[in-house]
Motif scaffolding. Structure first.
Motif, PDB file in Angstrom:
ATOM      1  N   LYS A 178     -60.607 -45.124  -7.492  1.00  0.00           N
ATOM      2  CA  LYS A 178     -60.691 -44.971  -8.950  1.00  0.00           C
ATOM      3  C   LYS A 178     -62.062 -45.399  -9.457  1.00  0.00           C
ATOM      4  CE  LYS A 178     -56.138 -44.189  -9.139  1.00  0.00           C
ATOM      5  NZ  LYS A 178     -55.335 -45.119  -8.386  1.00  0.00           N
ATOM      6  N   ARG A 179     -62.348 -44.962 -10.685  1.00  0.00           N
ATOM      7  CA  ARG A 179     -63.679 -45.203 -11.259  1.00  0.00           C
ATOM      8  C   ARG A 179     -64.042 -46.700 -11.200  1.00  0.00           C
ATOM      9  NH1 ARG A 179     -66.292 -41.227 -14.001  1.00  0.00           N
ATOM     10  NH2 ARG A 179     -68.052 -42.510 -13.344  1.00  0.00           N
ATOM     11  N   GLY A 180     -65.268 -46.933 -10.863  1.00  0.00           N
ATOM     12  CA  GLY A 180     -65.725 -48.323 -10.714  1.00  0.00           C
ATOM     13  C   GLY A 180     -65.272 -48.954  -9.406  1.00  0.00           C
ATOM     14  N   GLY A 181     -64.731 -48.134  -8.498  1.00  0.00           N
ATOM     15  CA  GLY A 181     -64.060 -48.654  -7.291  1.00  0.00           C
ATOM     16  C   GLY A 181     -64.955 -49.228  -6.209  1.00  0.00           C
ATOM     17  N   SER A 182     -66.272 -49.102  -6.349  1.00  0.00           N
ATOM     18  CA  SER A 182     -67.139 -49.657  -5.299  1.00  0.00           C
ATOM     19  C   SER A 182     -67.021 -51.179  -5.203  1.00  0.00           C
ATOM     20  CB  SER A 182     -68.598 -49.293  -5.561  1.00  0.00           C
ATOM     21  OG  SER A 182     -68.755 -47.906  -5.498  1.00  0.00           O
ATOM     22  N   ASP A 183     -66.753 -51.831  -6.335  1.00  0.00           N
ATOM     23  CA  ASP A 183     -66.540 -53.291  -6.305  1.00  0.00           C
ATOM     24  C   ASP A 183     -65.357 -53.601  -5.382  1.00  0.00           C
ATOM     25  OD1 ASP A 183     -68.385 -53.478  -8.420  1.00  0.00           O
ATOM     26  OD2 ASP A 183     -66.788 -53.366  -9.929  1.00  0.00           O
ATOM     27  N   LEU A 241     -72.896 -49.256  -1.324  1.00  0.00           N
ATOM     28  CA  LEU A 241     -73.618 -48.648  -2.445  1.00  0.00           C
ATOM     29  C   LEU A 241     -72.730 -47.716  -3.266  1.00  0.00           C
ATOM     30  CD1 LEU A 241     -77.025 -47.634  -0.759  1.00  0.00           C
ATOM     31  CD2 LEU A 241     -76.438 -49.780  -1.908  1.00  0.00           C
ATOM     32  N   SER A 242     -72.981 -47.735  -4.569  1.00  0.00           N
ATOM     33  CA  SER A 242     -72.383 -46.741  -5.478  1.00  0.00           C
ATOM     34  C   SER A 242     -73.257 -45.493  -5.481  1.00  0.00           C
ATOM     35  CB  SER A 242     -72.374 -47.269  -6.905  1.00  0.00           C
ATOM     36  OG  SER A 242     -71.465 -48.304  -7.065  1.00  0.00           O
ATOM     37  N   ALA A 243     -72.793 -44.495  -6.175  1.00  0.00           N
ATOM     38  CA  ALA A 243     -73.630 -43.324  -6.443  1.00  0.00           C
ATOM     39  C   ALA A 243     -74.690 -43.718  -7.462  1.00  0.00           C
ATOM     40  CB  ALA A 243     -72.758 -42.221  -7.026  1.00  0.00           C
ATOM     41  N   MET A 244     -75.813 -42.997  -7.500  1.00  0.00           N
ATOM     42  CA  MET A 244     -76.821 -43.258  -8.532  1.00  0.00           C
ATOM     43  C   MET A 244     -76.165 -43.087  -9.903  1.00  0.00           C
ATOM     44  SD  MET A 244     -80.157 -41.275  -6.994  1.00  0.00           S
ATOM     45  CE  MET A 244     -81.388 -42.072  -8.023  1.00  0.00           C
ATOM     46  N   THR A 260     -74.361 -39.921 -11.724  1.00  0.00           N
ATOM     47  CA  THR A 260     -73.942 -38.874 -10.792  1.00  0.00           C
ATOM     48  C   THR A 260     -72.429 -38.639 -10.822  1.00  0.00           C
ATOM     49  OG1 THR A 260     -75.827 -39.206  -9.318  1.00  0.00           O
ATOM     50  CG2 THR A 260     -73.865 -38.212  -8.353  1.00  0.00           C
ATOM     51  N   THR A 261     -71.652 -39.733 -10.741  1.00  0.00           N
ATOM     52  CA  THR A 261     -70.189 -39.534 -10.711  1.00  0.00           C
ATOM     53  C   THR A 261     -69.723 -38.854 -11.999  1.00  0.00           C
ATOM     54  OG1 THR A 261     -70.077 -41.520  -9.346  1.00  0.00           O
ATOM     55  CG2 THR A 261     -67.981 -40.624 -10.121  1.00  0.00           C
ATOM     56  N   ASN A 262     -70.325 -39.239 -13.125  1.00  0.00           N
ATOM     57  CA  ASN A 262     -69.962 -38.558 -14.385  1.00  0.00           C
ATOM     58  C   ASN A 262     -70.257 -37.063 -14.302  1.00  0.00           C
ATOM     59  OD1 ASN A 262     -69.078 -40.879 -15.551  1.00  0.00           O
ATOM     60  ND2 ASN A 262     -70.906 -41.205 -16.808  1.00  0.00           N
ATOM     61  N   GLY A 268     -71.517 -38.342  -4.482  1.00  0.00           N
ATOM     62  CA  GLY A 268     -72.528 -39.251  -5.037  1.00  0.00           C
ATOM     63  C   GLY A 268     -72.822 -40.411  -4.097  1.00  0.00           C
ATOM     64  N   GLU A 269     -71.765 -41.043  -3.581  1.00  0.00           N
ATOM     65  CA  GLU A 269     -71.941 -42.192  -2.697  1.00  0.00           C
ATOM     66  C   GLU A 269     -72.496 -41.738  -1.348  1.00  0.00           C
ATOM     67  OE1 GLU A 269     -69.781 -42.274  -5.084  1.00  0.00           O
ATOM     68  OE2 GLU A 269     -69.883 -44.317  -5.857  1.00  0.00           O
ATOM     69  N   ILE A 270     -72.075 -40.554  -0.884  1.00  0.00           N
ATOM     70  CA  ILE A 270     -72.582 -40.060   0.411  1.00  0.00           C
ATOM     71  C   ILE A 270     -74.099 -39.841   0.295  1.00  0.00           C
ATOM     72  CG2 ILE A 270     -72.489 -38.129   2.060  1.00  0.00           C
ATOM     73  CD1 ILE A 270     -69.460 -37.912   1.400  1.00  0.00           C
ATOM     74  N   GLY A 318     -69.430 -47.197  -1.202  1.00  0.00           N
ATOM     75  CA  GLY A 318     -68.308 -47.744  -1.953  1.00  0.00           C
ATOM     76  C   GLY A 318     -67.437 -46.587  -2.434  1.00  0.00           C
ATOM     77  N   PHE A 319     -66.316 -46.933  -3.077  1.00  0.00           N
ATOM     78  CA  PHE A 319     -65.519 -45.960  -3.837  1.00  0.00           C
ATOM     79  C   PHE A 319     -64.658 -45.028  -2.969  1.00  0.00           C
ATOM     80  CE2 PHE A 319     -65.838 -41.870  -6.538  1.00  0.00           C
ATOM     81  CZ  PHE A 319     -64.859 -42.241  -7.451  1.00  0.00           C
ATOM     82  N   ILE A 320     -65.216 -44.492  -1.872  1.00  0.00           N
ATOM     83  CA  ILE A 320     -64.510 -43.408  -1.174  1.00  0.00           C
ATOM     84  C   ILE A 320     -63.657 -43.908  -0.015  1.00  0.00           C
ATOM     85  CG2 ILE A 320     -66.232 -41.722  -1.870  1.00  0.00           C
ATOM     86  CD1 ILE A 320     -67.363 -41.742   0.952  1.00  0.00           C
TER      87      ILE A 320
HETATM   88  N1  ASP Z   1     -69.463 -44.064  -8.454  1.00  0.00           N
HETATM   89  C1  ASP Z   1     -68.137 -44.493  -8.836  1.00  0.00           C
HETATM   90  C2  ASP Z   1     -68.011 -44.491 -10.337  1.00  0.00           C
HETATM   91  O1  ASP Z   1     -68.970 -44.207 -11.035  1.00  0.00           O
HETATM   92  C3  ASP Z   1     -67.758 -45.798  -8.258  1.00  0.00           C
HETATM   93  C4  ASP Z   1     -68.570 -46.989  -8.704  1.00  0.00           C
HETATM   94  O2  ASP Z   1     -69.685 -46.827  -9.196  1.00  0.00           O
HETATM   95  O3  ASP Z   1     -68.084 -48.103  -8.559  1.00  0.00           O
HETATM   96  O4  ASP Z   1     -66.957 -44.715 -10.840  1.00  0.00           O
END
Ligand code: ASP
Ligand code: ADP
Ligand code: MG
Length: 438
Positions: free
Chosen positions: A195-200, A34-37, A40-42, A119-121, A181-183
């Protein structure tokens, strides 16, 4: 076992979290990343920016707003007093960590990365608590126990594999796992991220580490579209892509996938599916090694590039010149995206301009150097077989009204790249769409 990743919008509200829970409880074995909602990361980036500036009051305001949002999420997601209390304790603890940085002597990158992990936690804990409340059997795994990067921030797949195998061995009878994801952790034993978008990327790394049968990326759109839907209207989902085509698209800007996502899956030959959480029945996109149809399939764009041009009389017939150019970029750990050469000059693009001044200074030993910022690579992707004529002509014809700065074709049969000044990006994407796909 499959790996399913749900992005920010897919877990963006209590209602969406419940839909995710319904999607992952079909009885098949899976690891859910899972990503953060969304948002949240922003907000966490914003909080960190205020901490860097020593503006603790402004940071406190953003924290308060974000915390308030989570109070509301908890009330809507969970029904029992016991579950709500547990959630408040977990979320409260994460916010206490975020607040603790106000009193830190020096706010640095490690502090920021610790904040960004919250956020992810939180999102994974909330979904796990929802499962506990609704009687769904799942186990929450702490990604920090197995996701590892090296000193350059590159994931170490062998170590991830070793660690996650050990962790999973403790839960032989469990079918459903939830993780962040991400962490990840770095060699300094600090919390880091992909890095941003890293949950993929987390999802495909985990997929590769456990030899998953498939990696599914669930997001807010019905697959990879043939152009950027934020800029171009009338874009359509692409049913199938090869690993190489998808890698080019992700690397060259299609925001739907983190640039490195495809690589671990390709290495282990694991199909990657792109699915729409809002419309689970839609076909989406399948990325696999079954290269099928030919021709141009999609267009994407990557902004924020810098073009560096080195002009030198000495290049004429001189071997070793390009090696000396590349050594400068290697020294500053800056990768080159695109390159065009002539007999008297070479133009290169880079997307990381932290060291551009130093690089330009050193390149001056080799010739005259020009640096142009705010450039965009527009990338045309497909399966462009050698025998067929006209691919390059079609692309250039579409762009005939635009000042094209660089062209690259023939590096692979999957990609034609052109560079334009960023102010022409939208025009280029629209023109290509009209000529190639309408
Ligand atoms: N939460 C992180 C972001 O916004 C990772 C992700 O969503 O993939 O960059
Ligand atoms: P998530 O939060 O699920 O990771 P992202 O916002 O990172 O989702 O990625 C999905 C978004 O990517 C879509 O909503 C869409 O606006 C954008 N996007 C950009 N290029 C493409 C493309 N070629 N195909 C599909 N979506 C794209
Ligand atoms: Mg994303």
């Amino acid at each position: 076992m499959k790996v399913l990743k749900f992005g920010g919008t897919s877990v963006g509200s209590p209602e969406r979290m419940k839909s995710v829970s319904a999607l992952v409880t079909d009885g098949t074995a899976q690891i859910v990343v899972l990503s953060a909602m969304s948002g949240t990361t922003n907000s966490l980036v914003e909080i960190s920016d205020y901490y860097y500036k020593g503006n603790n009051d402004a940071a406190a305001n953003v924290i308060l707003k974000l915390e308030q949002k989570y109070h509301e999420v908890i009330m809507e997601l969970l029904k029992t007093e016991a579950a709500r209390k547990k959630a408040e304790a977990i979320v409260g603890n994460e916010f206490a960590i975020i607040r603790s940085f106000a009193t830190h002597k020096k706010f640095d990158l490690a502090c920021e990365k610790s904040i960004l992990a919250r956020g992810e936690i939180i999102s994974t804990n909330l979904v796990q608590l929802y499962h506990e409340e609704t009687g769904v059997k799942s186990v929450l795994l702490n990604a920090l126990e197995f996701m590892r990067v090296d000193a350059d921030g590159e994931p170490i797949l062998s170590e991830i594999e070793e660690r996650i195998t050990k962790v999973l061995a403790q839960y032989k009878d469990t079918e459903l796992f939830i993780t962040q994801g991400f962490i990840c952790m770095n060699p300094a034993d600090e919390i880091d991220n992909l890095k941003r978008g890293g949950s993929d990327y987390s999802a495909s790394l985990i997929g590769a580490a456990i030899n998953a049968e498939a990696v599914e990326i669930w997001t807010d759109i019905d697959g990879i579209h043939n152009n950027d839907p934020r800029i171009v209207s009338g874009t359509k989902p692409i049913a199938e892509l090869s690993f190489d085509e998808a890698a080019e698209l992700a690397y060259f800007g299609a925001k739907i996938l983190h640039p490195a996502t495809v690589l671990p899956a390709k290495v282990k030959n694991i199909p990657v599916l792109l699915k729409n959480t809002m419309e689970p029945k839609a076909v989406g996109t399948v990325i696999s090694n079954k290269i099928t149809n030919k021709g141009i399939k999609a267009v994407a764009a990557k902004d924020g590039l810098t073009v560096i041009r080195i002009k030198s009389g000495r290049m004429l017939l001189a071997y070793g010149f390009l090696r000396r150019v590349f050594e400068v970029f290697e020294k500053y750990k800056t990768s080159i995206d695109m390159i065009a050469t002539s007999e008297v000059a070479v133009s290169l693009t880079i997307d990381k301009d932290d060291y551009v001044a130093q690089i330009a200074e050193e390149l001056k030993h080799l010739g005259t150097v020009e640096v142009e910022k705010n450039q965009t690579i527009v990338c045309i992707v497909g399966n462009m077989i050698n025998e067929k004529q006209g691919y390059a002509a079609d692309v250039l014809n579409a762009l005939r009204e635009l000042p094209v700065r660089m062209i690259s074709f023939g590096g692979s049969r999957h990609n034609i790249s052109i560079v334009v000044e960023s102010s022409y990006k939208n025009q280029a994407l629209i023109a290509l769409h009209e000529h190639l796909f309408v």
